[in-house]
Write an enzyme that holds these catalytic residues in place. Structure first.
Site, PDB file in Angstrom:
ATOM      1  N   VAL A 240      29.723 -22.740 -14.118  1.00  0.00           N
ATOM      2  CA  VAL A 240      30.157 -24.103 -13.805  1.00  0.00           C
ATOM      3  C   VAL A 240      29.873 -24.961 -15.043  1.00  0.00           C
ATOM      4  O   VAL A 240      28.781 -24.862 -15.637  1.00  0.00           O
ATOM      5  CB  VAL A 240      29.404 -24.650 -12.570  1.00  0.00           C
ATOM      6  CG1 VAL A 240      29.713 -26.130 -12.350  1.00  0.00           C
ATOM      7  CG2 VAL A 240      29.753 -23.830 -11.335  1.00  0.00           C
TER       8      VAL A 240
ATOM      9  N   TYR B 264      22.471 -16.816  -5.501  1.00  0.00           N
ATOM     10  CA  TYR B 264      22.834 -15.523  -4.919  1.00  0.00           C
ATOM     11  C   TYR B 264      22.031 -15.237  -3.638  1.00  0.00           C
ATOM     12  O   TYR B 264      22.576 -14.791  -2.641  1.00  0.00           O
ATOM     13  CB  TYR B 264      22.633 -14.398  -5.936  1.00  0.00           C
ATOM     14  CG  TYR B 264      23.447 -14.567  -7.209  1.00  0.00           C
ATOM     15  CD1 TYR B 264      24.727 -15.102  -7.173  1.00  0.00           C
ATOM     16  CD2 TYR B 264      22.931 -14.185  -8.442  1.00  0.00           C
ATOM     17  CE1 TYR B 264      25.468 -15.255  -8.332  1.00  0.00           C
ATOM     18  CE2 TYR B 264      23.671 -14.332  -9.604  1.00  0.00           C
ATOM     19  CZ  TYR B 264      24.933 -14.876  -9.553  1.00  0.00           C
ATOM     20  OH  TYR B 264      25.660 -15.033 -10.696  1.00  0.00           O
TER      21      TYR B 264
ATOM     22  N   GLU C 230      24.688  -8.484 -11.590  1.00  0.00           N
ATOM     23  CA  GLU C 230      23.440  -8.463 -12.361  1.00  0.00           C
ATOM     24  C   GLU C 230      23.126  -9.869 -12.828  1.00  0.00           C
ATOM     25  O   GLU C 230      24.036 -10.617 -13.160  1.00  0.00           O
ATOM     26  CB  GLU C 230      23.597  -7.570 -13.603  1.00  0.00           C
ATOM     27  CG  GLU C 230      23.449  -6.104 -13.331  1.00  0.00           C
ATOM     28  CD  GLU C 230      24.680  -5.329 -13.782  1.00  0.00           C
ATOM     29  OE1 GLU C 230      25.425  -5.857 -14.622  1.00  0.00           O
ATOM     30  OE2 GLU C 230      24.896  -4.226 -13.265  1.00  0.00           O
TER      31      GLU C 230
ATOM     32  N   ASN D 195      16.985 -16.266 -14.966  1.00  0.00           N
ATOM     33  CA  ASN D 195      18.020 -17.197 -14.506  1.00  0.00           C
ATOM     34  C   ASN D 195      17.754 -17.623 -13.058  1.00  0.00           C
ATOM     35  O   ASN D 195      18.407 -17.186 -12.108  1.00  0.00           O
ATOM     36  CB  ASN D 195      19.406 -16.551 -14.650  1.00  0.00           C
ATOM     37  CG  ASN D 195      20.529 -17.573 -14.527  1.00  0.00           C
ATOM     38  OD1 ASN D 195      20.327 -18.669 -14.033  1.00  0.00           O
ATOM     39  ND2 ASN D 195      21.713 -17.194 -14.980  1.00  0.00           N
TER      40      ASN D 195
ATOM     41  N   ILE E 176      30.193 -15.910 -13.618  1.00  0.00           N
ATOM     42  CA  ILE E 176      30.406 -17.142 -12.843  1.00  0.00           C
ATOM     43  C   ILE E 176      29.765 -18.266 -13.623  1.00  0.00           C
ATOM     44  O   ILE E 176      28.631 -18.127 -14.106  1.00  0.00           O
ATOM     45  CB  ILE E 176      29.851 -17.053 -11.398  1.00  0.00           C
ATOM     46  CG1 ILE E 176      30.111 -18.358 -10.640  1.00  0.00           C
ATOM     47  CG2 ILE E 176      28.393 -16.683 -11.376  1.00  0.00           C
ATOM     48  CD1 ILE E 176      29.851 -18.270  -9.147  1.00  0.00           C
TER      49      ILE E 176
HETATM   50  C1  LIG Z   1      24.412 -20.561 -11.705  1.00  0.00           C
HETATM   51  C2  LIG Z   1      25.480 -21.652 -11.619  1.00  0.00           C
HETATM   52  C3  LIG Z   1      26.860 -21.016 -11.558  1.00  0.00           C
HETATM   53  C4  LIG Z   1      25.244 -22.456 -10.329  1.00  0.00           C
HETATM   54  O1  LIG Z   1      26.308 -23.403 -10.206  1.00  0.00           O
HETATM   55  P1  LIG Z   1      26.084 -24.843  -9.570  1.00  0.00           P
HETATM   56  O2  LIG Z   1      27.425 -25.427  -9.300  1.00  0.00           O
HETATM   57  O3  LIG Z   1      25.171 -25.643 -10.407  1.00  0.00           O
HETATM   58  O4  LIG Z   1      25.343 -24.464  -8.222  1.00  0.00           O
HETATM   59  P2  LIG Z   1      25.468 -25.180  -6.804  1.00  0.00           P
HETATM   60  O5  LIG Z   1      25.437 -26.661  -6.960  1.00  0.00           O
HETATM   61  O6  LIG Z   1      26.602 -24.590  -6.048  1.00  0.00           O
HETATM   62  O7  LIG Z   1      24.080 -24.750  -6.147  1.00  0.00           O
HETATM   63  C5  LIG Z   1      24.007 -23.710  -5.211  1.00  0.00           C
HETATM   64  C6  LIG Z   1      22.558 -23.262  -5.098  1.00  0.00           C
HETATM   65  O8  LIG Z   1      22.163 -22.617  -6.301  1.00  0.00           O
HETATM   66  C7  LIG Z   1      20.784 -22.918  -6.558  1.00  0.00           C
HETATM   67  N1  LIG Z   1      20.699 -23.662  -7.829  1.00  0.00           N
HETATM   68  C8  LIG Z   1      21.715 -24.121  -8.567  1.00  0.00           C
HETATM   69  N2  LIG Z   1      21.238 -24.697  -9.690  1.00  0.00           N
HETATM   70  C9  LIG Z   1      19.899 -24.585  -9.639  1.00  0.00           C
HETATM   71  C10 LIG Z   1      18.853 -24.974 -10.508  1.00  0.00           C
HETATM   72  N3  LIG Z   1      19.107 -25.604 -11.667  1.00  0.00           N
HETATM   73  N4  LIG Z   1      17.594 -24.668 -10.174  1.00  0.00           N
HETATM   74  C11 LIG Z   1      17.323 -24.024  -9.012  1.00  0.00           C
HETATM   75  N5  LIG Z   1      18.267 -23.637  -8.126  1.00  0.00           N
HETATM   76  C12 LIG Z   1      19.543 -23.925  -8.444  1.00  0.00           C
HETATM   77  C13 LIG Z   1      20.298 -23.716  -5.391  1.00  0.00           C
HETATM   78  O9  LIG Z   1      19.833 -22.796  -4.420  1.00  0.00           O
HETATM   79  C14 LIG Z   1      21.567 -24.378  -4.915  1.00  0.00           C
HETATM   80  O10 LIG Z   1      21.530 -24.754  -3.577  1.00  0.00           O
HETATM   81  P3  LIG Z   1      21.068 -26.261  -3.174  1.00  0.00           P
HETATM   82  O11 LIG Z   1      21.930 -27.196  -3.978  1.00  0.00           O
HETATM   83  O12 LIG Z   1      21.333 -26.301  -1.728  1.00  0.00           O
HETATM   84  O13 LIG Z   1      19.640 -26.351  -3.573  1.00  0.00           O
HETATM   85  C15 LIG Z   1      25.363 -22.652 -12.810  1.00  0.00           C
HETATM   86  O14 LIG Z   1      24.010 -23.039 -12.949  1.00  0.00           O
HETATM   87  C16 LIG Z   1      25.838 -22.067 -14.132  1.00  0.00           C
HETATM   88  O15 LIG Z   1      27.036 -22.085 -14.439  1.00  0.00           O
HETATM   89  N6  LIG Z   1      24.886 -21.580 -14.959  1.00  0.00           N
HETATM   90  C17 LIG Z   1      25.229 -21.028 -16.264  1.00  0.00           C
HETATM   91  C18 LIG Z   1      25.965 -19.716 -16.136  1.00  0.00           C
HETATM   92  C19 LIG Z   1      25.156 -18.693 -15.361  1.00  0.00           C
HETATM   93  O16 LIG Z   1      23.956 -18.556 -15.528  1.00  0.00           O
HETATM   94  N7  LIG Z   1      25.867 -17.914 -14.498  1.00  0.00           N
HETATM   95  C20 LIG Z   1      25.257 -16.858 -13.692  1.00  0.00           C
HETATM   96  C21 LIG Z   1      25.180 -15.602 -14.464  1.00  0.00           C
HETATM   97  S1  LIG Z   1      24.457 -14.266 -13.514  1.00  0.00           S
END
Ligand SMILES: CC(C)(COP(=O)(O)OP(=O)(O)OC[C@H]1O[C@@H](n2cnc3c(N)ncnc32)[C@H](O)[C@@H]1OP(=O)(O)O)[C@@H](O)C(=O)NCCC(=O)NCCS
Length: 156
Positions: free
Chosen positions: A80, A124, A112, A117, A78
């Site tokens: 973004v 999650y 996993e 991270n 996953i």
């Molecule tokens: C993990 C990932 C998919 C989250 O996507 P995102 O669109 O930024 O997340 P969202 O805006 O939907 O946030 C949802 C929740 O995730 C958590 N979150 C997201 N980014 C965060 C950050 N930088 N630090 C802490 N918590 C975070 C928070 O709980 C957040 O809820 P909130 O906004 O109410 O606080 C994104 O950071 C990403 O693509 N990371 C790189 C790839 C990766 O690591 N994928 C997962 C592999 S297991």
């Protein structure tokens, strides 16, 4: 969660095509410390995985990949795009993948995540996943290794 941005009204999910690969690899490489390779994506595209893109007006915002079999879903990827993070899109993608998993007959999803991270782990947890184990030294980390946290969530 952040307020809805204008582009979010026009978002839609569609299945990834081979022709999206170049753009998806750029997103993947910018967002991940250890990105999937071209070969990883091709394997998913030609195998039994579901590979979904979230896009708005032709701009790819993120992607999500699941594998579903014998009642179990596995979240394989996953992501973004870096410039669209922290706007609720990761949550939107994971909820869509849970819905797809349910439609395909899964009653549980496993994933996993790297121990380091924190962003993904927080996402999650907030979506109902709980930690069920640790795979020691599962991921490469430079010349060392990093643990994977194993999580699961019932799908009802
Ligand atoms: C993990 C990932 C998919 C989250 O996507 P995102 O669109 O930024 O997340 P969202 O805006 O939907 O946030 C949802 C929740 O995730 C958590 N979150 C997201 N980014 C965060 C950050 N930088 N630090 C802490 N918590 C975070 C928070 O709980 C957040 O809820 P909130 O906004 O109410 O606080 C994104 O950071 C990403 O693509 N990371 C790189 C790839 C990766 O690591 N994928 C997962 C592999 S297991």
């Amino acid at each position: 969660m952040a307020a809805t941005k204008p582009f979010q009204n026009k978002m839609k999910f569609r299945e990834m095509l081979e022709s999206d690969l170049t753009q998806v690899l750029v997103i993947e490489r910018n967002a991940y410390s250890h990105p999937w390779s071209d070969g990883n994506f091709r394997d998913s595209l030609t195998g039994n995985d579901e590979v979904w893109l979230l896009e708005s007006e032709g701009i790819i915002l993120g992607h999500g990949i699941i594998s579903v079999a014998v009642g179990e879903a596995h979240l394989l990827n996953i992501c973004v795009a870096s410039n669209y993070q922290r706007q609720g899109l990761g949550r939107h993608i994971i909820r869509y993948l849970i819905g797809r998993s349910q439609a395909l007959g899964a009653d549980i999803m496993f994933l996993e995540v790297r121990e380091s991270n924190a962003a993904a782990y927080a996402l999650y947890l907030s979506e109902g996943y709980e930690q069920i184990g640790v795979r020691k030294n599962y991921y490469p980390l430079g010349i060392s290794r990093e643990n994977a946290i194993v999580m699961s969530r019932p799908i009802d």
